[in-house]
Design a protein around this motif. Structure first.
Motif, PDB file in Angstrom:
ATOM      1  N   THR A 256       0.827  -1.200   0.000  1.00 40.10           N
ATOM      2  CA  THR A 256       0.000   0.000   0.000  1.00 40.10           C
ATOM      3  C   THR A 256       0.860   1.249   0.000  1.00 40.10           C
ATOM      4  N   PHE A 257       0.283   2.313  -0.504  1.00 40.88           N
ATOM      5  CA  PHE A 257       0.959   3.604  -0.558  1.00 40.88           C
ATOM      6  C   PHE A 257       0.964   4.298   0.795  1.00 40.88           C
ATOM      7  N   VAL A 258       0.073   3.893   1.695  1.00 36.95           N
ATOM      8  CA  VAL A 258      -0.095   4.584   2.978  1.00 36.95           C
ATOM      9  C   VAL A 258       1.193   4.558   3.791  1.00 36.95           C
ATOM     10  N   GLN A 259       1.964   3.467   3.686  1.00 34.66           N
ATOM     11  CA  GLN A 259       3.181   3.347   4.480  1.00 34.66           C
ATOM     12  C   GLN A 259       4.209   4.424   4.139  1.00 34.66           C
ATOM     13  N   TYR A 260       4.108   4.988   2.928  1.00 31.19           N
ATOM     14  CA  TYR A 260       5.098   5.965   2.489  1.00 31.19           C
ATOM     15  C   TYR A 260       4.510   7.362   2.356  1.00 31.19           C
ATOM     16  N   GLN A 261       3.323   7.597   2.900  1.00 27.05           N
ATOM     17  CA  GLN A 261       2.720   8.910   2.773  1.00 27.05           C
ATOM     18  C   GLN A 261       3.346   9.921   3.722  1.00 27.05           C
ATOM     19  N   LYS A 262       3.975   9.484   4.804  1.00 26.78           N
ATOM     20  CA  LYS A 262       4.600  10.407   5.757  1.00 26.78           C
ATOM     21  C   LYS A 262       6.114  10.250   5.701  1.00 26.78           C
ATOM     22  N   PRO A 263       6.836  11.336   5.596  1.00 22.10           N
ATOM     23  CA  PRO A 263       8.301  11.246   5.504  1.00 22.10           C
ATOM     24  C   PRO A 263       8.927  10.811   6.813  1.00 22.10           C
ATOM     25  N   VAL A 264      10.125  10.251   6.724  1.00 25.03           N
ATOM     26  CA  VAL A 264      10.835   9.821   7.918  1.00 25.03           C
ATOM     27  C   VAL A 264      11.341  11.026   8.701  1.00 25.03           C
ATOM     28  N   ASN A 265      11.782  12.073   7.997  1.00 25.25           N
ATOM     29  CA  ASN A 265      12.218  13.286   8.662  1.00 25.25           C
ATOM     30  C   ASN A 265      11.741  14.486   7.864  1.00 25.25           C
ATOM     31  N   GLY A 266      12.005  15.648   8.332  1.00 26.02           N
ATOM     32  CA  GLY A 266      11.471  16.844   7.701  1.00 26.02           C
ATOM     33  C   GLY A 266      12.003  17.102   6.316  1.00 26.02           C
ATOM     34  N   GLU A 267      13.171  16.550   5.965  1.00 29.26           N
ATOM     35  CA  GLU A 267      13.778  16.832   4.678  1.00 29.26           C
ATOM     36  C   GLU A 267      13.638  15.676   3.707  1.00 29.26           C
ATOM     37  N   GLY A 268      12.835  14.704   4.020  1.00 32.05           N
ATOM     38  CA  GLY A 268      12.692  13.557   3.121  1.00 32.05           C
ATOM     39  C   GLY A 268      13.481  12.378   3.630  1.00 32.05           C
ATOM     40  N   SER A 269      13.323  11.236   2.980  1.00 34.55           N
ATOM     41  CA  SER A 269      13.940   9.998   3.437  1.00 34.55           C
ATOM     42  C   SER A 269      15.425   9.972   3.119  1.00 34.55           C
ATOM     43  N   ALA A 270      16.168   9.293   3.947  1.00 34.59           N
ATOM     44  CA  ALA A 270      17.607   9.194   3.740  1.00 34.59           C
ATOM     45  C   ALA A 270      17.921   8.119   2.714  1.00 34.59           C
ATOM     46  N   THR A 271      19.160   8.126   2.248  1.00 35.25           N
ATOM     47  CA  THR A 271      19.596   7.121   1.300  1.00 35.25           C
ATOM     48  C   THR A 271      19.629   5.747   1.971  1.00 35.25           C
ATOM     49  N   VAL A 272      19.142   4.724   1.263  1.00 34.76           N
ATOM     50  CA  VAL A 272      19.100   3.376   1.826  1.00 34.76           C
ATOM     51  C   VAL A 272      20.299   2.581   1.335  1.00 34.76           C
ATOM     52  N   GLU A 273      20.627   1.514   2.054  1.00 34.66           N
ATOM     53  CA  GLU A 273      21.734   0.665   1.654  1.00 34.66           C
ATOM     54  C   GLU A 273      21.352  -0.146   0.431  1.00 34.66           C
ATOM     55  N   VAL A 274      22.288  -0.319  -0.451  1.00 30.49           N
ATOM     56  CA  VAL A 274      22.059  -1.082  -1.674  1.00 30.49           C
ATOM     57  C   VAL A 274      22.389  -2.538  -1.400  1.00 30.49           C
ATOM     58  N   GLU A 275      21.400  -3.421  -1.562  1.00 32.24           N
ATOM     59  CA  GLU A 275      21.582  -4.812  -1.195  1.00 32.24           C
ATOM     60  C   GLU A 275      21.817  -5.711  -2.404  1.00 32.24           C
ATOM     61  N   GLU A 276      21.657  -5.189  -3.613  1.00 36.62           N
ATOM     62  CA  GLU A 276      21.863  -6.012  -4.787  1.00 36.62           C
ATOM     63  C   GLU A 276      22.577  -5.184  -5.854  1.00 36.62           C
ATOM     64  N   SER A 277      22.899  -5.781  -6.955  1.00 37.21           N
ATOM     65  CA  SER A 277      23.641  -5.114  -8.011  1.00 37.21           C
ATOM     66  C   SER A 277      22.855  -3.904  -8.519  1.00 37.21           C
ATOM     67  N   THR A 278      23.296  -2.726  -8.142  1.00 37.76           N
ATOM     68  CA  THR A 278      22.576  -1.508  -8.496  1.00 37.76           C
ATOM     69  C   THR A 278      22.531  -1.303 -10.002  1.00 37.76           C
ATOM     70  N   GLU A 279      23.670  -1.538 -10.651  1.00 33.54           N
ATOM     71  CA  GLU A 279      23.738  -1.303 -12.088  1.00 33.54           C
ATOM     72  C   GLU A 279      22.764  -2.200 -12.841  1.00 33.54           C
ATOM     73  N   GLU A 280      22.704  -3.473 -12.445  1.00 29.91           N
ATOM     74  CA  GLU A 280      21.845  -4.415 -13.162  1.00 29.91           C
ATOM     75  C   GLU A 280      20.356  -4.092 -12.962  1.00 29.91           C
ATOM     76  N   VAL A 281      20.001  -3.740 -11.732  1.00 28.39           N
ATOM     77  CA  VAL A 281      18.601  -3.403 -11.462  1.00 28.39           C
ATOM     78  C   VAL A 281      18.206  -2.137 -12.207  1.00 28.39           C
ATOM     79  N   ALA A 282      19.062  -1.110 -12.148  1.00 26.89           N
ATOM     80  CA  ALA A 282      18.774   0.135 -12.857  1.00 26.89           C
ATOM     81  C   ALA A 282      18.697  -0.111 -14.359  1.00 26.89           C
ATOM     82  N   ARG A 283      19.636  -0.919 -14.868  1.00 25.71           N
ATOM     83  CA  ARG A 283      19.634  -1.227 -16.304  1.00 25.71           C
ATOM     84  C   ARG A 283      18.335  -1.918 -16.716  1.00 25.71           C
TER      85      ARG A 283
END
Length: 317
Positions: A256-283
Motif C-alpha cells: 500500500t501507498f499509505v506506508q510511504y505517505q509520511k516522511p521519515v524526517n522533515g527533509e525527506g527519506s535518507a539514502t538506503v543501503e544497496v543490497e543487490e547489483s545496483t547497475e543491473e537493477v537500474a539497467r
C-alpha cells in the motif's frame, strides 16, 4: 449389383439419420427434465419460505435482473459513443476544435453517453466519458459545471480513471477551479488503487515537494509501482533513483501507498543501503522504459557504467 449397392447406401443413410434424431430427442428430453427439476426445487423453496419475506425476495430478484439488463444496454450505448469519439480524435489534429464537420460525431457521442446514463444511472464509465466531453471538446451545449459534477460523482464512486481525470482538470490553469485543494487528494486516491498515471504524478509531487513535504522514499514507491504497471516514464525515474542509490527494488515490496505517505524526517527519506547489483537493477528498468519508447532511458543506458556506481548519490536525477 448396382441396385443392391444403392439400396444399401440408402438403408445406411436412413439408419444414421434415425440415430441422429434419437440422440437429439434424448438431449431435448434431458434438458426438459432438468428444467422441471429446477422448477420443482425452486417451487419447494418458495413454498417453505415465510410469506413476509416473499415480496422482498421477489423485489431483489427483479432488481438483479433489471440491473444486469440495464448494464448491458448501457455498455452498448457507451460503445457507440466511444466509436464516435475515436473518429473525432483521429481527425482532431487536422481540423479546428470548433469545426462544424465534427459536430455530428460529437452530437452522436453525447447522445449515446446520455442514453447510457439514462439506462443505468450508476455507470461511472458513462459519467467519465460525458464529463470529459463537456470539459475537453467543443460542443454548443458544453458546460464546465456539468462536466465537473459528472467527474466528481464518478470519482466519489471509486472510478480510478475519473479520479485521475478530475485531478488533472483541477491542476489545469483553465477549467475547474481547485478551490479546496482537492487535486492531490484525488491523485492519491487513484494512486492507492495503483492507477499508473496517478502513481507517476504523485511520485513527481513527492519528489519535488510540490504542495507537500518532500519524500524521496514515497516517490520511489510510486515510480516503482507505476513501472510495474508499464509506465515507461516512471521506469526511467525509478531506474535513476536506484542508480543514484536513493532506493532499491525492495521498496516496492509494500502493498500500500499509505506506508510511504509520511516522511521519515522533515527533509525527506535518507539514502538506503544497496543490497543487490545496483547497475543491473537500474539497467533493467531503463531497458523496460526504452522498450516503451522513452528516449531519456536510452541516454541513461549509454551513461550507465559497467562495473561501478554512478557518480555522487547526493544529487537527485
Amino acid at each position: 449389383e448396382s441396385g443392391s449397392g444403392e439400396g444399401g447406401l440408402a438403408r445406411t443413410s436412413t439408419s444414421t439419420h434415425t440415430h441422429t434424431l434419437t440422440w437429439k430427442m434424448g438431449c431435448r428430453c434431458l434438458s426438459i427434465l432438468r428444467r422441471q427439476a429446477n422448477s420443482f426445487m425452486l417451487g419447494k423453496m418458495w413454498s417453505t419460505m415465510p410469506r413476509l419475506l416473499r415480496p422482498q425476495i421477489s423485489s431483489i430478484w427483479q432488481t438483479i435482473r433489471n440491473t444486469s439488463g440495464n448494464a448491458a444496454k448501457s455498455l452498448e450505448y457507451i460503445g457507440k459513443g466511444i466509436i464516435a469519439m475515436k473518429e473525432v480524435d483521429r481527425v482532431m489534429d487536422y481540423t479546428d476544435p470548433d469545426d462544424e464537420r465534427l459536430q455530428p460525431l460529437l452530437k452522436t457521442a453525447k447522445e449515446n453517453f446520455e442514453m447510457a446514463l439514462e439506462v443505468d444511472n450508476r455507470s461511472t464509465q458513462a459519467m467519465l466519458l460525458l464529463g470529459r466531453l463537456h470539459l475537453d471538446y467543443y460542443i454548443p451545449t458544453a458546460s464546465t459545471d456539468i462536466g465537473a459534477a459528472l467527474l466528481t460523482e464518478a470519482a466519489e464512486m471509486g472510478n480510478t480513471d475519473a479520479q485521475y481525470e478530475l485531478a488533472c482538470q483541477l491542476r489545469k490553469e483553465e477549467g475547474i477551479l481547485d478551490v479546496e485543494g482537492k487535486a492531490l487528494y484525488w491523485l492519491e486516491s487513484a494512486a492507492c488503487q495503483l492507477h499508473p498515471k496517478a502513481l507517476f504524478l504523485v511520485g513527481c509531487i513527492y519528489l519535488g515537494g510540490e504542495h507537500t513535504t518532500r519524500d524521496v522514499k514515497a516517490a520511489a514507491w510510486c515510480f516503482g509501482r507505476a513501472a510495474e504497471k508499464g509506465h515507461s516514464g516512471a521506469a526511467t525515474v525509478y531506474g535513476a533513483l536506484i542508480a543514484k542509490g536513493f532506493c532499491n527494488r525492495s521498496i516496492t515490496d509494500a502493498t500500500t501507498f499509505v506506508q510511504y505517505q509520511k516522511p521519515v524526517n522533515g527533509e525527506g527519506s535518507a539514502t538506503v543501503e544497496v543490497e543487490e547489483s545496483t547497475e543491473e537493477v537500474a539497467r533493467e528498468y531503463f531497458q523496460m522504459a526504452a522498450e516503451g519508447g522513452d528516449e531519456l532511458a536510452l541516454e541513461w543506458l549509454n551513461r550507465l557504467p559497467a562495473n561501478e556506481m554512478l557518480s555522487d548519490p547526493k544529487s537527485l536525477p
